[in-house]
Design a protein around this motif. Structure first.
Motif, PDB file in Angstrom:
ATOM      1  N   ALA A 174      -5.897   8.184  -4.369  1.00 43.09           N
ATOM      2  CA  ALA A 174      -6.333   6.818  -4.060  1.00 43.09           C
ATOM      3  C   ALA A 174      -7.806   6.818  -3.671  1.00 43.09           C
ATOM      4  N   ARG A 175      -8.277   7.937  -3.124  1.00 38.48           N
ATOM      5  CA  ARG A 175      -9.666   8.024  -2.669  1.00 38.48           C
ATOM      6  C   ARG A 175     -10.629   8.380  -3.802  1.00 38.48           C
ATOM      7  N   LEU A 223      -1.426   5.300  -6.705  1.00 40.72           N
ATOM      8  CA  LEU A 223      -0.686   4.059  -6.436  1.00 40.72           C
ATOM      9  C   LEU A 223      -1.667   3.035  -5.873  1.00 40.72           C
ATOM     10  N   GLY A 224      -2.694   2.734  -6.639  1.00 40.44           N
ATOM     11  CA  GLY A 224      -3.728   1.811  -6.179  1.00 40.44           C
ATOM     12  C   GLY A 224      -4.710   2.537  -5.279  1.00 40.44           C
ATOM     13  N   PRO A 225      -5.809   1.848  -4.888  1.00 42.56           N
ATOM     14  CA  PRO A 225      -6.875   2.507  -4.118  1.00 42.56           C
ATOM     15  C   PRO A 225      -6.665   2.521  -2.608  1.00 42.56           C
ATOM     16  N   ARG A 226      -5.629   1.879  -2.121  1.00 44.00           N
ATOM     17  CA  ARG A 226      -5.384   1.868  -0.674  1.00 44.00           C
ATOM     18  C   ARG A 226      -4.427   2.990  -0.283  1.00 44.00           C
ATOM     19  N   ILE A 227      -4.483   3.398   0.992  1.00 41.18           N
ATOM     20  CA  ILE A 227      -3.624   4.479   1.466  1.00 41.18           C
ATOM     21  C   ILE A 227      -2.300   3.879   1.931  1.00 41.18           C
ATOM     22  N   LEU A 228      -1.223   4.162   1.200  1.00 44.87           N
ATOM     23  CA  LEU A 228       0.083   3.575   1.524  1.00 44.87           C
ATOM     24  C   LEU A 228       0.859   4.471   2.476  1.00 44.87           C
ATOM     25  N   ARG A 229       1.628   3.869   3.373  1.00 46.20           N
ATOM     26  CA  ARG A 229       2.557   4.634   4.191  1.00 46.20           C
ATOM     27  C   ARG A 229       3.599   5.288   3.299  1.00 46.20           C
TER      28      ARG A 229
ATOM     29  N   ASP B  71     -14.596   0.380  -2.320  1.00 46.36           N
ATOM     30  CA  ASP B  71     -13.813  -0.282  -3.348  1.00 46.36           C
ATOM     31  C   ASP B  71     -12.308  -0.194  -3.103  1.00 46.36           C
ATOM     32  N   ARG B  72     -11.896  -0.563  -1.904  1.00 45.37           N
ATOM     33  CA  ARG B  72     -10.471  -0.483  -1.556  1.00 45.37           C
ATOM     34  C   ARG B  72      -9.778  -1.836  -1.643  1.00 45.37           C
ATOM     35  N   LYS B  96       3.410  -4.239   5.154  1.00 42.66           N
ATOM     36  CA  LYS B  96       3.389  -3.691   3.789  1.00 42.66           C
ATOM     37  C   LYS B  96       2.447  -4.504   2.892  1.00 42.66           C
ATOM     38  N   GLU B  99      -1.019  -3.254   3.417  1.00 47.31           N
ATOM     39  CA  GLU B  99      -1.214  -1.998   2.679  1.00 47.31           C
ATOM     40  C   GLU B  99      -1.403  -2.251   1.186  1.00 47.31           C
ATOM     41  N   GLN B 139      -4.879   1.765   8.940  1.00 48.83           N
ATOM     42  CA  GLN B 139      -4.085   2.863   8.376  1.00 48.83           C
ATOM     43  C   GLN B 139      -4.286   2.985   6.863  1.00 48.83           C
ATOM     44  N   SER B 140      -4.349   1.830   6.176  1.00 51.68           N
ATOM     45  CA  SER B 140      -4.446   1.869   4.712  1.00 51.68           C
ATOM     46  C   SER B 140      -5.893   1.917   4.234  1.00 51.68           C
ATOM     47  N   GLU B 141      -6.840   2.019   5.200  1.00 49.15           N
ATOM     48  CA  GLU B 141      -8.273   2.131   4.876  1.00 49.15           C
ATOM     49  C   GLU B 141      -8.802   0.917   4.134  1.00 49.15           C
ATOM     50  N   SER B 242      -1.691  -5.213  -8.326  1.00 51.68           N
ATOM     51  CA  SER B 242      -2.553  -4.039  -8.198  1.00 51.68           C
ATOM     52  C   SER B 242      -2.471  -3.178  -9.461  1.00 51.68           C
ATOM     53  N   GLU B 246      -5.851  -2.829 -10.974  1.00 53.35           N
ATOM     54  CA  GLU B 246      -6.498  -1.634 -10.410  1.00 53.35           C
ATOM     55  C   GLU B 246      -6.047  -0.327 -11.048  1.00 53.35           C
ATOM     56  N   GLU B 247      -4.939  -0.345 -11.774  1.00 55.60           N
ATOM     57  CA  GLU B 247      -4.396   0.905 -12.353  1.00 55.60           C
ATOM     58  C   GLU B 247      -4.194   0.757 -13.856  1.00 55.60           C
TER      59      GLU B 247
END
Lengths: 251, 251
Positions: A174-175, A223-229, B71-72, B96, B99, B139-141, B242, B246-247
């Motif tokens: 994602a990063r 799974l997209g650019p964000r950090i998912l739990r 770019d998040r 969610k 996120e 958390q999800s940046e 997304s 984004e993907e």
């Protein structure tokens, strides 16, 4: 319409016999009577519209009116392997994952899994997850109940066979903007394929685990650019797979 | 790296001042010292890499090292309007949904909403949801914290202005194979568009509500062929959006 999953041995050519807890639910909770219609679901043949013919304390028998062609199942067989997590995260994954079309759940222990299951706890937990999967199947009008397997080790997961595609969700992707898009991965998955996707614990996979996945031929998925739990990642994956395969007509 | 959302008035040209609860978190919980790097996030300008210059009991000042181009954020502005639900369903949607990239959440009361919020409860609930959205953003940046608006009526939702696309999730569409696919809807959404999507309560929208949506120019969206719980529907929608935006590189 109310839906009940009935074991294979209770089916005959023209009728089905309902036993156990469902009898109470149908006659007492739903207060249904002779002549009422319900959907009974065969573990292999799927859902049938039936009509109640007889009600006793122990059993209800129903005539099969017609087999239903509902098409509610994802056209690929997806196994979600999810690392143990804190609290009820695994329950959430099984409930929502069932709604989103998963065929099977494998709980496993990753290097960084905070939660641990001993032998006795594991048996109880899997039973509870299986119950959640049944309830979510009824609610989401699935034709089949996803299986919850016993606890696996990561080694067992790596050595698993019979899948067309083995993926692992990798937060670090994602990063990185340059990594392979999920569309690139999922557009190669075809109807009838068997897919295994492994999701890591709260702290992500260890470097050692990532190396092992790659060495075992697993492909990483973004799974997209964000950090998912940990518990959100399978929702994204299953939703995207459904979007790609079930909601993809037109432009 | 640790990330903190800092109000606009605490920013200067070259440095940022951290006050309140974050001071305790940085110096006591994370035990950071002068020279440590943290990411500070400006409400409009986004994230900057900073270095701690000074620590007191009440405040921490940091030099801005460089503005980050991460770019998040979803390339469209999505507002999720979610009907009140039982238990902590709305909290799950906000956590969610944050996120998964939502920009804004509007809680509203639908005809069949079981939960009710009085004036006093509504204020507290929104504050709690806003806190969840902030934590999930860290958390999800995310680069921005999604806003949680006060409780709306359905009438206010219908009359809302300034959106390029207004959708409503409609479970009955899942039961019809012939209805418009989600891909058909989402492929028309362009970078920079503003999207409003409304999700119903446990029992779905009433017929009257569906008619009102259509009369107000809202388009219905399918979310796969299975019946999703009220809180699962926004996960499917946001994940698919997304995935679509984004993907979507490669084939």
């Amino acid at each position: 319409m109310q839906r009940y999953f009935i074991p294979a041995e209770h089916w005959n050519k023209d009728y089905v016999t309902i036993k156990g807890k469902d009898v109470h639910h149908i006659s007492r909770v739903m207060r249904m009577e002779i002549g009422s219609s319900i959907v009974c679901i065969h573990p292999h043949d799927g859902p049938a519209l039936t009509k109640i013919e007889n009600i006793t304390e122990e059993s209800i028998s129903c005539n099969i009116v017609e087999w239903l062609d509902e098409d509610r199942e994802l056209p690929v067989d997806v196994t979600v392997a999810q690392s143990l997590g804190k609290g009820d995260k695994l329950e959430l994954v099984v409930q929502k994952g069932t709604e989103l079309g998963a065929a099977r759940f494998i709980p496993y222990a990753a290097d960084r899994s905070v939660a641990k299951w001993d032998h006795k706890k594991a048996k109880k937990k899997v039973e509870r997850l299986q119950k959640i999967s049944k309830e979510a199947s009824e609610q989401s009008e699935r034709s089949f109940i996803p299986e919850v397997t016993p606890l696996h080790s990561l080694k067992e997961l790596m050595e698993i066979e019979g899948y067309d595609w083995c993926f692992f969700g990798y937060a670090d992707e994602a990063r990185q903007r340059s990594s392979t898009s999920l569309k690139t991965r999922l557009s190669k998955v075809k109807t009838g394929d068997k897919v295994l996707v492994v999701f890591g614990p709260e702290g992500g996979f260890s470097e050692n685990e990532v190396q092992q996945f790659r060495a075992s031929g697993f492909l990483s998925v973004r799974l997209g650019p964000r950090i998912l739990r940990m518990e959100t990642a399978p929702f994204y994956f299953l939703s995207s797979l459904s979007y790609q395969l079930e909601e993809n007509e037109g432009d």
